[in-house]
Design an enzyme around this catalytic site. Structure first.
Site, short mmCIF file in Angstrom:
data_model
loop_
_atom_site.label_atom_id
_atom_site.label_comp_id
_atom_site.label_asym_id
_atom_site.label_seq_id
_atom_site.Cartn_x
_atom_site.Cartn_y
_atom_site.Cartn_z
N HIS A 1 0.94 -1.29 0.05
CA HIS A 1 0.14 -0.11 0.01
C HIS A 1 0.81 1.26 0.07
CE1 HIS A 1 -3.90 -2.15 0.70
NE2 HIS A 1 -3.18 -2.63 1.32
N LYS B 1 -7.92 14.28 4.57
CA LYS B 1 -7.10 12.99 4.38
C LYS B 1 -6.14 13.14 5.46
CE LYS B 1 -6.18 13.73 0.10
NZ LYS B 1 -6.11 12.88 -0.96
N ARG B 2 -5.25 12.23 5.72
CA ARG B 2 -4.28 12.19 6.85
C ARG B 2 -3.27 13.57 6.27
NH1 ARG B 2 -3.67 8.34 10.94
NH2 ARG B 2 -1.73 9.62 11.32
N LYS C 1 1.21 14.64 0.53
CA LYS C 1 -0.22 14.79 0.25
C LYS C 1 -0.50 16.27 -0.19
CE LYS C 1 -2.07 10.89 2.78
NZ LYS C 1 -2.87 9.77 1.89
N THR D 1 -8.27 6.78 -2.12
CA THR D 1 -9.89 6.20 -2.09
C THR D 1 -10.82 7.39 -1.68
OG1 THR D 1 -9.48 5.47 0.14
CG2 THR D 1 -9.22 3.78 -1.65
N LYS E 1 -14.63 8.16 -3.44
CA LYS E 1 -15.91 8.99 -2.78
C LYS E 1 -16.52 10.21 -3.27
CE LYS E 1 -13.80 6.26 1.15
NZ LYS E 1 -12.82 6.52 2.42
C1 26W Z 1 4.30 1.14 9.52
C2 26W Z 1 3.51 2.39 9.72
C3 26W Z 1 2.69 2.18 8.57
C4 26W Z 1 1.08 2.21 9.08
C5 26W Z 1 0.33 2.14 7.79
C6 26W Z 1 3.19 2.52 7.53
C7 26W Z 1 2.36 2.21 6.28
C8 26W Z 1 0.83 2.15 6.66
C9 26W Z 1 -0.19 2.55 5.32
C10 26W Z 1 0.35 1.45 4.12
C11 26W Z 1 -0.33 3.77 5.03
C12 26W Z 1 -1.79 3.78 4.24
O1 26W Z 1 -2.83 3.84 4.53
N1 26W Z 1 -1.41 3.56 2.71
C13 26W Z 1 -2.77 3.99 1.99
O2 26W Z 1 -3.49 2.90 1.41
C14 26W Z 1 -4.52 3.17 0.56
C15 26W Z 1 -5.37 1.79 0.44
O3 26W Z 1 -4.57 1.09 -0.42
C16 26W Z 1 -4.22 4.12 -0.59
O4 26W Z 1 -5.34 4.35 -1.14
C17 26W Z 1 -3.37 5.13 -0.25
O5 26W Z 1 -2.75 5.92 -1.27
C18 26W Z 1 -2.16 4.62 0.65
O6 26W Z 1 -1.40 5.82 1.18
#
Ligand code: 26W
Length: 843
Positions: free
Chosen positions: A373, A564-565, A570, A672, A676
């Protein structure tokens, strides 16, 4: 291991579950209110009524869940286990009422209590067991799996505290604990009889069995109990109810006893706390991994409990032969967070069931599938070997063994290339050797997928290039999607009703049908109705912004939204620079062609992310200056919405005119939120990044506001990046920087934004904010021009919704099912024939 024998005794009359007609729902509601909860007055608080209604609906879910599980058994279905550290579910009530088709019955039952569902819904806390995109995607996927009648079980963690609540103090983010379970969680059912023991610590022994085979044994471990809590996941009007199983950690009895018997009562209690800490809180980092021991404990806890759950069921049904195990099971790993499951399945097969390594590896690599992701290097998980050896000594041995065998393959493929072996090793060498979790996931899986076309291409060409060379067939793309039930039917009833009037209501089940709306894009009376719906939705957001921010939005202005975050990639910063630019124009009297806008931003910053927090403060300060300036108020209003979450998005996306998707190209895996907004008729201003590219392809370049550098240009731009020069050349940007540097937005807080200013001016700015400013401003001018012609804008808006069919998570999930999982939908013919479909949008 001994085979568990299940004693089955079905209580007569409960096989079918409660009959659902209006009078029993009313009766059940009353019974739960008066007897289960012991209340006799509705009073001021609607909380008990919410609980009574939730229990009433849960009864109906439980009945169907039992039926669904029976079908899975009877039909001997192949099953997917979706392993995720995050499930960002939001509220459950409205979704369950919609999916069970109980809207009329519920509203009539509630009339007796002089209230309506919208009021009751507000008593429910969001289940915020996720950070952002990845967690919400998991929640959308569960809805789609159930709606497509696919046998999929979600496995996650029942965090006591979910994503923190964000409040503002003088424009700064304050984090508060999210005690979401305080008032109870009526949707879950605990199943302590299915608890699992999870090992931590201890050491590894060798022993030789009667046949003379050597085995390893993980001993003297400090075990923790994983207790399951099941949350029902209803499919849309198909009587299927799947399960989300969330694990809670508890101390084992003997854990306490040892200490207790030794006379150390307080030590015993302290140990109990240690065990219960594991599932206490969700880590609020969504991009940079932090290497905390507790996080690794969470990851192993979830992986081990879930693998054991599936294996125990298997042994119960099939005995200890695992020959066919891989024909019946898939584990989908939601990013690397649960990727330790690869090693855990090996441990269970090799140690607990004494399979040969090769047989176990065959099974493991036929059942594991991994979704990536993120491309951000700082988000790629690594765990130090020393931490592993302390916490999970047997798992470390298994990882080493996997690595040794894998590196032998690498040597075969690239003979004599020692660098290649170092590059691809699961262990990164250095002062503190680290385990590369993504590599473990790739090596252990038969499928590796990205979440949007560009993202998958970048994985193949960049991050995982060598693995792609080794195993090209493992790699595949599954562009994300969102559920049209929550993200249109439920959150936007006004527009939904209008759509259903035109094309019937089957789009809720089969979202490909939304393209029929195209026929009406130039129908002027339809356009008027479309605009009227938008105004109603905007009014809901006006009320929310007023209540939460104290800022007055106006439905007659354009609603320009980025939620968004908060992250530098971003580029909320780019957005706010544009806002400052608009303000500068207003101050200079350059208002020709300016369309009045309300700009809304929202999102949480990771608590330790300094720059993200500065950006929030900057947004708030800019908003403050602009909103106080009477000169600006008819052109521009700005607000930062605190505590952005799933429920807020349900109000925000229906009200939005312009969706801001402005990440630096190549950085946003998919996005995503963009989908929406599109479903709800917003137009997108965006870069060619993530799923934006596919959104633009679907709706046509004429109906999308494109700007910015493209992914393949980024390296070249960086090599000769000179923001000082760009600022000098572009008077708009120079004015904006001047306002910032003069302290216009921090009059009484000197130097507050120096770090932000320096980041923009740095030739090493990885996000290229200054580079994309000019083309962003010019795309925003196109937006103004388009919005000024309301008929034209409305046409584009209709076309966006009409083209959003492929962004249904039903399409995504049927692709996962066809290409990776190979599941057969459960038979719904004896119950209902209206199971969701995505046939028309599969390709
Ligand atoms: C280790 C800490 C950590 C925690 C969460 C690293 C990375 C994450 C996630 C991978 C971050 C995340 O939410 N990524 C998002 O995933 C969505 C679903 O696929 C995508 O639509 C977003 O672009 C992506 O940033």
């Amino acid at each position: 291991m001994a085979k568990q024998v299940e004693q089955v005794c079905v209580v007569k009359g409960w096989q079918e579950g409660p009959v659902i007609d209006e009078s029993t729902l009313k009766d059940d509601l009353t019974r739960h209110f008066y007897y289960t909860l012991g209340r006799d007055k509705v009073g001021e608080s609607q909380l008990y009524l919410y609980h009574a209604l939730a229990l009433t609906i849960r009864d109906r879910l439980v009945a169907r869940c039992r039926e669904t599980n029976k079908k899975i058994k009877q039909q001997k279905s192949r099953k997917t286990s979706y392993l995720s550290l995050e499930f960002l579910m939001g509220r459950a009530l409205g979704n369950a009422v919609l999916n069970l088709d109980l809207e009329d019955q519920v509203s009539s039952a509630l009339q007796e209590y002089c209230t309506k569902i919208e009021t009751i819904e507000d008593a429910e806390h969001d289940a915020g067991l996720g950070n952002g995109g990845l967690g919400r995607l998991a929640a959308c996927f569960l809805d789609s799996c159930a709606s497509l009648a696919l046998p999929v079980i979600g496995y996650g963690i029942r965090y006591e505290y979910g994503m923190f609540n964000q409040s503002m103090s003088d424009g700064n983010q304050i984090e508060q604990p999210d005690n979401w379970l305080r008032e109870g969680h009526p949707w879950e059912l605990s199943a302590p009889e299915h608890s699992k023991r999870i090992k931590f610590g201890g050491y590894v022994n060798s022993y030789t069995d009667k046949q003379g085979r050597e085995h390893r044994q993980w001993v003297s471990s400090h075990d923790v109990l994983a207790v399951p809590y099941d949350v029902p996941i209803p499919g849309y009007k198909n009587n299927i109810v799947n399960t989300l199983r969330l694990w809670k950690s508890e101390a084992t009895d003997e854990f306490n006893l040892t200490e207790f018997n030794a006379g150390s009562y307080s030590e015993a209690v302290a140990q109990k706390n240690l065990a219960e800490q594991i599932t206490m809180v969700l880590y609020p980092n969504d991009s940079s991994e932090n290497g905390k021991e507790l996080r690794l404990r969470q990851q192993y806890f979830l992986s081990s409990a879930s693998i054991q759950d599936i294996v125990d069921q298997w042994v119960n049904d099939h005995g200890e032969s695992f020959t066919d195990f891989a024909d019946y099971h898939v584990f989908q790993l939601n990013d690397t967070h649960p990727s330790i499951a690869v090693a855990e399945l090996m441990r269970v097969l090799v140690d607990d069931y004494e399979l040969d390594w090769d047989d176990a590896w065959q099974i493991t690599t036929k059942t594991m599938a991994y979704t990536n992701h993120t491309l951000l290097p700082e988000a790629l998980e690594k765990w130090s070997v020393s931490l592993f050896s302390k916490l999970l000594p047997r798992i470390l041995e298994i990882v080493f063994e996997i690595n040794a065998r894998f590196l032998a393959d690498v040597a075969q493929h690239w003979p004599g290339d020692v660098d290649k072996q170092r590059e691809l090793s699961l262990i990164e060498e250095g002062g503190e050797p680290q385990i590369r979790m993504a590599y473990l996931a790739i090596v252990g899986s038969y499928s590796v997928n990205g979440v949007a076309a560009l993202h998958t291409e970048l994985l193949k060409a960049g991050l995982f290039k060598e693995f792609y060379a080794l195993w090209p067939n493992k790699f595949n793309n599954k562009t994300n999607g969102v559920t049209p039930r929550r993200w249109l039917a439920h959150c936007n009833p006004t527009l939904s009703e209008l759509i259903s009037e035109k094309i019937g209501s089957d789009w809720v089940r089969d979202f490909a049908q939304i393209n029929q709306l195209r026929r009406f894009y130039d129908d002027t009376s339809f356009q008027t109705q479309w605009q009227d719906a938008k105004v109603i939705n905007k009014q809901r957001l006006v009320d929310l912004v007023k209540e939460r921010c104290g800022v007055e939005f106006d439905v007659s202005m354009m609603f320009d939204v980025q939620v968004k975050r908060i992250h530098e990639y971003k580029r909320q910063l780019l957005n706010i620079l544009h806002v400052i630019h608009l303000y500068d124009r207003i101050r200079r009297g350059d208002t020709q062609g300016l369309v009045p806008r309300c700009v809304l931003l929202g999102g949480k910053a990771a608590p330790g992310y300094y720059m993200a927090k500065k950006i929030i403060k900057l947004i708030n300060n800019v908003a403050d200056v602009i909103n106080k300036d009477p000169l600006a108020s008819s052109y521009l209003r700005v607000a930062f919405l605190p505590n952005y979450n799933v429920t807020a998005m349900e109000v925000i996306c229906p009200a939005t005119d312009l969706s801001e998707q402005v990440s630096t190209a190549g950085k946003e895996a998919s996005g995503t939120g963009n989908m929406k907004f599109m479903m709800n008729g917003a137009l997108t201003i965006g870069t060619l990044d993530g799923a934006n590219i596919e959104i633009r392809d679907a709706v046509g370049a004429d109906n999308f506001f494109l700007f910015g550098a493209e992914a393949h240009q980024i390296d070249d731009i960086k090599s000769r990046y000179n923001p000082a020069h760009l600022i000098e050349q572009n008077s708009d940007l120079a004015n904006v920087m001047h306002l910032l540097e003069s302290g216009h937005f921090n009059l009484f807080e000197p130097c507050l934004f120096d770090d932000v200013i320096n980041a923009i001016k740095s030739p090493h700015d990885p996000w290229l904010v200054a580079h994309d400013f000019e083309s962003y401003v010019s795309a925003q001018k196109q937006v103004d021009k388009a919005y000024a012609d309301q008929a034209y804008w409305t046409q584009m808006s209709i076309l966006n919704t009409a083209a959003s069919g492929i962004f249904s998570s039903d399409r995504t999930i049927s692709q996962y099912s066809d290409d990776i999982w190979h599941l057969t939908p459960l038979n719904t013919s004896d119950t209902d024939s209206t199971t969701a479909t995505s046939k028309a949008t599969k390709s």
